[in-house]
Design an enzyme around this catalytic site. Structure first.
Site, PDB file in Angstrom:
ATOM      1  N   ASP A  61       9.765  34.096  27.987  1.00 61.38           N
ATOM      2  CA  ASP A  61      11.110  33.544  28.117  1.00 61.38           C
ATOM      3  C   ASP A  61      12.056  34.231  27.139  1.00 61.38           C
ATOM      4  OD1 ASP A  61      13.421  32.053  28.321  1.00 61.38           O
ATOM      5  OD2 ASP A  61      12.415  30.115  28.294  1.00 61.38           O
ATOM      6  N   HIS A  76      23.119  58.195  23.330  1.00 66.50           N
ATOM      7  CA  HIS A  76      23.268  57.139  24.323  1.00 66.50           C
ATOM      8  C   HIS A  76      23.973  57.668  25.572  1.00 66.50           C
ATOM      9  CE1 HIS A  76      23.690  52.993  25.747  1.00 66.50           C
ATOM     10  NE2 HIS A  76      24.905  53.324  26.116  1.00 66.50           N
ATOM     11  N   LYS A 119      22.111  41.948  18.236  1.00 74.13           N
ATOM     12  CA  LYS A 119      21.936  42.248  19.657  1.00 74.13           C
ATOM     13  C   LYS A 119      21.034  43.465  19.817  1.00 74.13           C
ATOM     14  CE  LYS A 119      23.142  44.275  23.778  1.00 74.13           C
ATOM     15  NZ  LYS A 119      22.935  45.683  24.220  1.00 74.13           N
ATOM     16  N   GLU A 123      18.925  49.393  30.032  1.00 74.33           N
ATOM     17  CA  GLU A 123      19.870  50.052  29.127  1.00 74.33           C
ATOM     18  C   GLU A 123      19.317  51.378  28.630  1.00 74.33           C
ATOM     19  OE1 GLU A 123      22.123  49.258  24.853  1.00 74.33           O
ATOM     20  OE2 GLU A 123      21.661  47.569  26.164  1.00 74.33           O
TER      21      GLU A 123
END
Length: 427
Positions: free
Chosen positions: A277, A374, A261, A84
């Site tokens: 993990d 972004h 998130k 990302e």
């Protein structure tokens, strides 16, 4: 091309090369596509084939390093594997700003995990609770036969709890509280739960159903805080904007999901780079945030000088030994770059990274908006997808951003113009 029939007898028995050829035949891969999949980089296909099932290739991700991090007075270069755009740049910049305020201060609790043993068909749960607790020492001693290494180092199964779950009549759940030291802990906890299951059945008169670790780790939590000086982040207006954005996440579950998130964008990238993990970390963080009502994992306030104070509280079950952490050479090198000597130090770094990423996102939202930075980075991805060569990428991306039309089709038109094959018409 859609595969007509996905049933492949004995697929797992084939070699990776044979599996790849079978897949290529079924879905119509070209020879160039097959050749691309045969390039596995530093992870040999034989290693990949031993790690998971039905391997045909490996998948590369960008591996970056975020500089500027200072945690508890120690400097770190933080490896991050993520696709990302803007995450690495945002973390690096946030760490630089936090550094001016003294860096991150962090603390991680002892690495205590839960193992769950579900007992069903219990004649009397209240009686079962007393009987289990009365034999706690015996159960813990049996659990600790699963790992002499942990036991010899004063770790392993330390405590035992008995719970009833509302709505599940005739059941009790036994929680083993296990100190797993520098491992994530899944394998040893699962073994411990299986080891004690017959004894718990004998004690309760019930039948053990599930026996497995719990991925929610409220006893294994990391905390971090940092001071972001107001003059470095845009002044009082931006400080107040960040606080208001955080308050929104505290009160609204839709915003909180996006807010958290963003935190995991940073944490996951480090976990992937070190082959921890990250799926367990995601489940853990979001479940923890939902205790008492889903909320933000971070908090923000303003100190007496008008500076922004950010903090984070996040459960983290991570390891520097065990699992696949030592099986893949690049993950081993990433851990060497990071330089975390034990699991608690790694958790402190991860909490700091999560806070850095969250601060960077809230600052962008409160100041210039998230899209400007972004989308500039996203434009580079679009240029690559359109077929731009490395020397052409920045020029194509710049045009896309200037025009406000960030699409693959427009990038292809720009490439054609740059290569002398277009009219220059910007429709």
């Amino acid at each position: 091309m859609a595969v007509r029939d996905s049933r492949i007898s004995g697929f797992f028995r084939l070699t990776p090369v044979e599996r790849l050829r079978k897949v290529a035949e079924l879905v119509g891969l070209t020879e160039q596509e097959v050749a691309t999949l045969q390039m596995t980089g530093s992870m040999g296909i034989d290693v990949a084939d031993k790690l998971v099932e039905n391997v045909i290739s490996t998948l590369e991700m960008p591996l970056s390093v975020a500089p500027n991090f200072r945690v508890n007075g120690k400097d770190y270069l933080v490896p991050m594997a993520i696709e990302e755009p803007s995450v690495v740049a945002a973390c690096s910049n946030a760490a630089r700003i936090a550094r001016e305020g003294g860096g991150f201060r962090a603390y991680a609790t002892e690495p205590l995990m839960y193992g769950q043993v579900q007992v069903i068909g219990v004649p009397d749960p209240n009686v079962a609770r007393v009987e289990i607790l009365s034999r706690k020492s015996e159960i813990l001693e049996l659990a600790n036969t699963a790992s002499q290494t942990l036991k010899s180092r004063g770790a392993g199964a330390r405590d035992l709890q008995v719970r009833e779950v509302p709505g599940l009549e005739g059941q009790v759940v036994v929680h083993l509280v296990v100190d797993v030291m520098d491992a994530m802990g899944a394998n040893v906890i699962n073994t411990m739960c299986e080891r004690v299951a017959p004894l718990i059945e004998e004690v309760t008169g019930g039948r053990v159903n599930l026996r497995i670790l719990g991925n929610l780790t409220p006893l294994r939590t990391a905390y971090a805080w940092a001071r972001f000086r107001k003059e470095l982040i845009g002044g009082e207006e931006v400080v107040n904007g960040v606080v208001e954005a955080w308050r929104f996440a505290q009160m609204d579950i839709f915003r909180a999901a996006t807010h958290n998130k963003g935190i995991m964008n940073g944490i996951d990238a480090v976990l992937v780079a070190t082959l921890n993990d990250w799926r367990a970390a995601e489940a853990n963080a979001h479940a923890y945030a939902a205790i008492g009502g889903y909320r933000s994992l971070t908090r923000y306030s303003v100190d007496s000088n008008g500076n922004l104070i950010g903090s984070i509280e996040v459960p983290l079950a991570v390891g520097v030994v065990g699992g696949t952490t030592g099986a893949v050479e690049k993950a081993r090198i990433a851990r060497k770059i990071l330089g975390a000597s034990d699991a608690r130090e790694l958790a402190c770094i991860l909490a700091s990274v999560g806070l850095a990423q969250n601060f960077a996102a809230l600052r962008a939202l409160a100041d210039e908006g998230i899209q400007r930075g972004h989308m500039s980075l996203h434009a580079r991805n679009v240029a690559v997808t359109a077929g731009a060569s490395p020397p052409e990428v920045d020029a194509v991306a710049k045009r896309l951003v200037e025009e406000g039309r960030i699409s693959v089709s427009r990038a292809r038109e720009i490439l054609q113009e740059m290569r002398g094959g277009g009219s220059g018409n910007n429709k």
